[in-house]
Design a protein around this motif. Structure first.
Motif, PDB file in Angstrom:
ATOM      1  N   VAL A   1       9.089 -13.416   3.767  1.00 48.35           N
ATOM      2  CA  VAL A   1       8.134 -12.008   3.374  1.00 48.35           C
ATOM      3  C   VAL A   1       7.803 -11.050   3.980  1.00 48.35           C
ATOM      4  CG1 VAL A   1       6.995 -11.020   1.657  1.00 48.35           C
ATOM      5  CG2 VAL A   1       7.815 -13.274   1.403  1.00 48.35           C
ATOM      6  N   ALA A   2       7.682 -10.739   5.441  1.00 46.86           N
ATOM      7  CA  ALA A   2       7.710 -10.152   6.496  1.00 46.86           C
ATOM      8  C   ALA A   2       9.065  -9.061   6.643  1.00 46.86           C
ATOM      9  CB  ALA A   2       6.751 -10.666   7.484  1.00 46.86           C
ATOM     10  N   GLY A   3      10.044 -10.273   6.631  1.00 48.81           N
ATOM     11  CA  GLY A   3      10.945  -9.288   7.525  1.00 48.81           C
ATOM     12  C   GLY A   3      11.722  -9.161   6.081  1.00 48.81           C
ATOM     13  N   LEU A   4      11.614  -8.941   5.134  1.00 50.16           N
ATOM     14  CA  LEU A   4      12.379  -7.905   4.559  1.00 50.16           C
ATOM     15  C   LEU A   4      11.245  -6.296   3.763  1.00 50.16           C
ATOM     16  CD1 LEU A   4      13.076 -10.793   1.278  1.00 50.16           C
ATOM     17  CD2 LEU A   4      14.552  -9.691   3.107  1.00 50.16           C
ATOM     18  N   THR A   5      10.125  -6.195   5.021  1.00 50.34           N
ATOM     19  CA  THR A   5       9.482  -4.991   3.859  1.00 50.34           C
ATOM     20  C   THR A   5      10.042  -4.238   4.585  1.00 50.34           C
ATOM     21  OG1 THR A   5       8.724  -5.524   6.651  1.00 50.34           O
ATOM     22  CG2 THR A   5       7.295  -6.522   4.003  1.00 50.34           C
ATOM     23  N   TYR A   6      10.921  -4.026   5.795  1.00 52.16           N
ATOM     24  CA  TYR A   6      12.041  -2.708   6.284  1.00 52.16           C
ATOM     25  C   TYR A   6      12.602  -2.244   4.834  1.00 52.16           C
ATOM     26  CZ  TYR A   6      14.982  -0.021   8.430  1.00 52.16           C
ATOM     27  OH  TYR A   6      15.760   1.040   8.961  1.00 52.16           O
ATOM     28  N   TYR A   7      13.439  -3.566   4.686  1.00 53.33           N
ATOM     29  CA  TYR A   7      14.694  -2.744   3.458  1.00 53.33           C
ATOM     30  C   TYR A   7      13.279  -2.497   2.560  1.00 53.33           C
ATOM     31  CZ  TYR A   7      17.499  -4.749   6.229  1.00 53.33           C
ATOM     32  OH  TYR A   7      18.372  -5.669   7.349  1.00 53.33           O
ATOM     33  N   VAL A   8      12.070  -2.903   1.705  1.00 57.58           N
ATOM     34  CA  VAL A   8      11.135  -3.341   1.170  1.00 57.58           C
ATOM     35  C   VAL A   8      10.894  -1.002   1.332  1.00 57.58           C
ATOM     36  CG1 VAL A   8       8.851  -3.088  -0.434  1.00 57.58           C
ATOM     37  CG2 VAL A   8      11.092  -5.017  -0.221  1.00 57.58           C
ATOM     38  N   TYR A   9      10.643  -0.477   2.473  1.00 59.52           N
ATOM     39  CA  TYR A   9      10.711   0.612   1.720  1.00 59.52           C
ATOM     40  C   TYR A   9      11.707   1.516   1.550  1.00 59.52           C
ATOM     41  CZ  TYR A   9       8.867   5.330   4.382  1.00 59.52           C
ATOM     42  OH  TYR A   9       8.181   6.608   4.301  1.00 59.52           O
TER      43      TYR A   9
ATOM     44  N   THR B   1      11.293   3.990  -3.410  1.00 60.22           N
ATOM     45  CA  THR B   1      11.091   4.741  -4.124  1.00 60.22           C
ATOM     46  C   THR B   1      12.165   5.341  -4.856  1.00 60.22           C
ATOM     47  OG1 THR B   1      10.719   6.070  -2.304  1.00 60.22           O
ATOM     48  CG2 THR B   1      11.252   7.593  -3.572  1.00 60.22           C
ATOM     49  N   ILE B   2      13.531   5.116  -4.403  1.00 61.75           N
ATOM     50  CA  ILE B   2      14.466   5.121  -5.890  1.00 61.75           C
ATOM     51  C   ILE B   2      14.077   3.872  -7.492  1.00 61.75           C
ATOM     52  CG2 ILE B   2      16.196   3.247  -4.993  1.00 61.75           C
ATOM     53  CD1 ILE B   2      17.505   6.734  -6.969  1.00 61.75           C
ATOM     54  N   ILE B   3      13.500   2.758  -7.075  1.00 66.07           N
ATOM     55  CA  ILE B   3      13.329   2.070  -8.018  1.00 66.07           C
ATOM     56  C   ILE B   3      11.755   2.247  -8.940  1.00 66.07           C
ATOM     57  CG2 ILE B   3      11.809  -0.473  -8.318  1.00 66.07           C
ATOM     58  CD1 ILE B   3      13.984  -1.163  -6.582  1.00 66.07           C
ATOM     59  N   TYR B   4      11.311   3.144  -8.549  1.00 66.13           N
ATOM     60  CA  TYR B   4       9.422   3.325  -9.224  1.00 66.13           C
ATOM     61  C   TYR B   4      10.222   5.022  -9.422  1.00 66.13           C
ATOM     62  CZ  TYR B   4       7.535   6.948  -5.967  1.00 66.13           C
ATOM     63  OH  TYR B   4       7.325   8.012  -5.216  1.00 66.13           O
ATOM     64  N   ILE B   5      11.061   5.261  -9.380  1.00 67.73           N
ATOM     65  CA  ILE B   5      11.753   6.579  -9.933  1.00 67.73           C
ATOM     66  C   ILE B   5      12.435   6.335 -10.893  1.00 67.73           C
ATOM     67  CG2 ILE B   5      13.538   8.718  -9.942  1.00 67.73           C
ATOM     68  CD1 ILE B   5      12.866   9.051  -7.017  1.00 67.73           C
ATOM     69  N   LEU B   6      12.381   5.551 -10.599  1.00 71.43           N
ATOM     70  CA  LEU B   6      13.573   4.291 -12.323  1.00 71.43           C
ATOM     71  C   LEU B   6      13.261   4.467 -13.398  1.00 71.43           C
ATOM     72  CD1 LEU B   6      17.424   3.271 -10.752  1.00 71.43           C
ATOM     73  CD2 LEU B   6      17.039   5.235 -11.962  1.00 71.43           C
ATOM     74  N   ILE B   7      11.778   3.903 -12.746  1.00 65.66           N
ATOM     75  CA  ILE B   7      10.692   3.038 -13.351  1.00 65.66           C
ATOM     76  C   ILE B   7      10.679   4.368 -14.412  1.00 65.66           C
ATOM     77  CG2 ILE B   7       9.127   1.958 -13.264  1.00 65.66           C
ATOM     78  CD1 ILE B   7       9.853  -0.025 -11.195  1.00 65.66           C
TER      79      ILE B   7
ATOM     80  N   SER C   1       0.208  -1.007   0.185  1.00 64.23           N
ATOM     81  CA  SER C   1       0.181   0.065  -0.028  1.00 64.23           C
ATOM     82  C   SER C   1       0.973   1.108  -0.063  1.00 64.23           C
ATOM     83  CB  SER C   1      -1.271  -0.455   0.832  1.00 64.23           C
ATOM     84  OG  SER C   1      -2.050  -1.146   0.838  1.00 64.23           O
ATOM     85  N   VAL C   2       1.990   1.355   0.454  1.00 63.34           N
ATOM     86  CA  VAL C   2       2.757   2.248   1.111  1.00 63.34           C
ATOM     87  C   VAL C   2       3.888   2.262  -1.125  1.00 63.34           C
ATOM     88  CG1 VAL C   2       5.413   3.079   1.208  1.00 63.34           C
ATOM     89  CG2 VAL C   2       3.664   1.912   2.842  1.00 63.34           C
ATOM     90  N   VAL C   3       4.290   1.429  -1.331  1.00 59.86           N
ATOM     91  CA  VAL C   3       4.322   1.694  -2.906  1.00 59.86           C
ATOM     92  C   VAL C   3       3.038   1.824  -3.468  1.00 59.86           C
ATOM     93  CG1 VAL C   3       5.225   0.329  -4.512  1.00 59.86           C
ATOM     94  CG2 VAL C   3       5.839  -0.554  -2.399  1.00 59.86           C
TER      95      VAL C   3
ATOM     96  N   LEU D   1       5.453  -3.806 -10.627  1.00 64.45           N
ATOM     97  CA  LEU D   1       7.049  -4.086 -10.583  1.00 64.45           C
ATOM     98  C   LEU D   1       8.074  -3.697  -9.991  1.00 64.45           C
ATOM     99  CD1 LEU D   1       9.132  -4.829 -12.840  1.00 64.45           C
ATOM    100  CD2 LEU D   1       8.848  -2.770 -14.317  1.00 64.45           C
ATOM    101  N   THR D   2       7.240  -1.957  -8.737  1.00 62.66           N
ATOM    102  CA  THR D   2       8.020  -1.866  -8.053  1.00 62.66           C
ATOM    103  C   THR D   2       8.582  -2.743  -7.174  1.00 62.66           C
ATOM    104  OG1 THR D   2       7.505   0.337  -8.976  1.00 62.66           O
ATOM    105  CG2 THR D   2       8.399   0.457  -6.372  1.00 62.66           C
ATOM    106  N   PHE D   3       7.359  -2.989  -6.340  1.00 63.20           N
ATOM    107  CA  PHE D   3       6.814  -3.960  -5.164  1.00 63.20           C
ATOM    108  C   PHE D   3       8.152  -5.064  -4.967  1.00 63.20           C
ATOM    109  CE2 PHE D   3       4.801  -7.103  -2.152  1.00 63.20           C
ATOM    110  CZ  PHE D   3       4.373  -5.781  -1.611  1.00 63.20           C
ATOM    111  N   ILE D   4       7.591  -6.309  -6.637  1.00 70.94           N
ATOM    112  CA  ILE D   4       8.999  -7.095  -7.246  1.00 70.94           C
ATOM    113  C   ILE D   4      10.259  -6.650  -6.943  1.00 70.94           C
ATOM    114  CG2 ILE D   4       9.420  -8.999  -8.705  1.00 70.94           C
ATOM    115  CD1 ILE D   4       6.425  -8.727  -9.155  1.00 70.94           C
ATOM    116  N   LEU D   5      10.787  -5.235  -7.344  1.00 71.84           N
ATOM    117  CA  LEU D   5      12.215  -5.750  -7.829  1.00 71.84           C
ATOM    118  C   LEU D   5      12.524  -5.052  -6.057  1.00 71.84           C
ATOM    119  CD1 LEU D   5      12.086  -3.567 -11.341  1.00 71.84           C
ATOM    120  CD2 LEU D   5      12.621  -5.852 -10.598  1.00 71.84           C
TER     121      LEU D   5
END
Length: 367
Positions: free
Chosen positions: A295-303, A307-313, A40-42, A335-339
């Motif tokens: 998967v849940a343990g990675l959400t901190y790093y996902v946050y 931003t830099i990923i969707y900016i690049l997209i 949802s943040v993404v 795509l941002t969420f997966i990457l």
């Protein structure tokens, strides 16, 4: 340098922890909520790429697309409050009453990885500025970083502030009755709503910003530790959707714009507060047997990465849309969420290898 870092990674905390709390303590429904909140943040930020321009009159669109984007902007606002409530649910307990131990833990798990990722991304941003792809002035990213406006990292400044206050809140919690603690939690949240609707902030780590989220932090803990769970938890989900619909209608009918885009006030509109609590109540009341810890343990790093990923997209897409805006929002969000998850997983692996090698080199040096 190595001995200093190894002191931070003290033996006492050598046991691997995933996310907030140990594996035995974790609830699959909480992990699912964490994943949904991260998505949802993404979605908030990708959607805002178009919605903000429509809202400010900088880009034209149809009424239908505008209202869908406005609904997405509202519907996803449970994300940050639920992140904070999840943190409060697992952090505000007697295990975290020792100041020294807890501060070492948050330095290891939260602050140090954030600084490493932030420095790396900040370097990439400055390179992009020099190449003429981003801000016109190389000083602007520095100022944005200081204020907490760079890469949507305002959340990090706020959550680190809450973590610093955690042992203080735990000591208070242990000194009063359960009823008093719960009452203070909800009253604090009410005053937070008033504060956020009447205040503005120049930096993300303003005392008012951090203190306002204490309400969510304590309420999440109070809900999680309640003795009786709801017999009909799906009522909370239905009620949350109803509150969202009513809030959307009232905002549109009365043209209320106070809570629409502000990074701080938008999560404290009365409707969003009630909706977020109901969503949290729903997930806290159900049991999911799926193992989503990894998967849940990675959400901190996902946050941190998203931003830099969707900016690049969007830099690759330019001003083009995939069929239309709504399809573009869905595709870019997924795509941002997966990457972001891939980047998070790679960073976690590299970080673990780095720390392991650091320990090995240090032990050989001091033999």
């Amino acid at each position: 340098m190595a001995p200093v870092l190894l002191l931070i990674y003290d033996k006492y905390f050598e046991k691997r922890m995933v996310g907030e709390g140990t594996l035995k303590e974790r609830n699959g429904s909480h992990d699912l909520l964490r994943i949904l909140a991260a998505f949802s943040v993404v979605l908030i930020h990708v959607n805002a790429t178009f919605f903000v321009k429509h809202f400010n009159g900088e880009r034209e669109t149809t009424a239908f697309i505008y209202h869908i984007e406005e609904l997405i902007n509202l519907l996803t606002r449970f994300s940050v409050p639920c992140f904070v409530m999840l943190s409060g649910a697992y952090n505000l307990n007697s295990k975290n009453r020792n100041y020294k131990d807890y501060y070492i833990k948050i330095w290891r798990k939260t602050v140090l990885p954030f600084l490493v990722i932030a420095v790396g991304i900040f370097f990439l941003v400055e390179v992009a500025v020099v190449c003429g792809f981003l801000y016109p002035d190389p000083i602007e990213p520095v100022l944005r970083f200081i204020k907490g406006e760079l890469m949507n990292w305002w959340f990090m400044y706020m959550i680190i502030g809450l973590y610093i206050l955690t042992p203080v809140i735990v000591h208070y919690k242990e000194s009063v009755s359960v009823v008093t603690y719960q009452t203070v939690a909800y009253v604090w949240l009410v005053f937070s709503v008033i504060s956020q609707s009447t205040s503005t902030y120049k930096v993300a780590y303003s005392f008012g910003t951090i203190c306002s989220y204490i309400g969510y932090y304590m309420v999440g803990n109070a809900i999680h530790e309640r003795k009786q769970k709801a017999k009909r938890p799906y009522f909370f989900l239905v009620a949350a959707l109803c509150i969202c619909g009513i809030t959307y209608y009232l905002r549109d009918y009365f043209q209320i714009r106070l809570y629409t885009l502000d990074a701080y006030a938008s999560f404290f509109s009365p409707g969003v507060v009630v909706m977020s609590i109901l969503v949290f109540l729903f997930f806290d009341s159900i049991t999911i047997k799926l193992n989503l810890v990894g998967v849940a343990g990675l959400t901190y790093y996902v946050y941190l990465f998203h931003t830099i990923i969707y900016i690049l997209i969007f830099a690759v897409l330019g001003s083009k849309c995939i069929i239309n805006e709504l399809v573009t929002i869905v595709v870019v969000t997924c795509l941002t969420f997966i990457l972001s998850f891939i980047a998070a997983g790679v960073f976690q692996k590299v970080w673990a290898v780095f720390i392991k090698r650091l320990r090995k080199d240090s032990s050989m040096k001091y033999k």
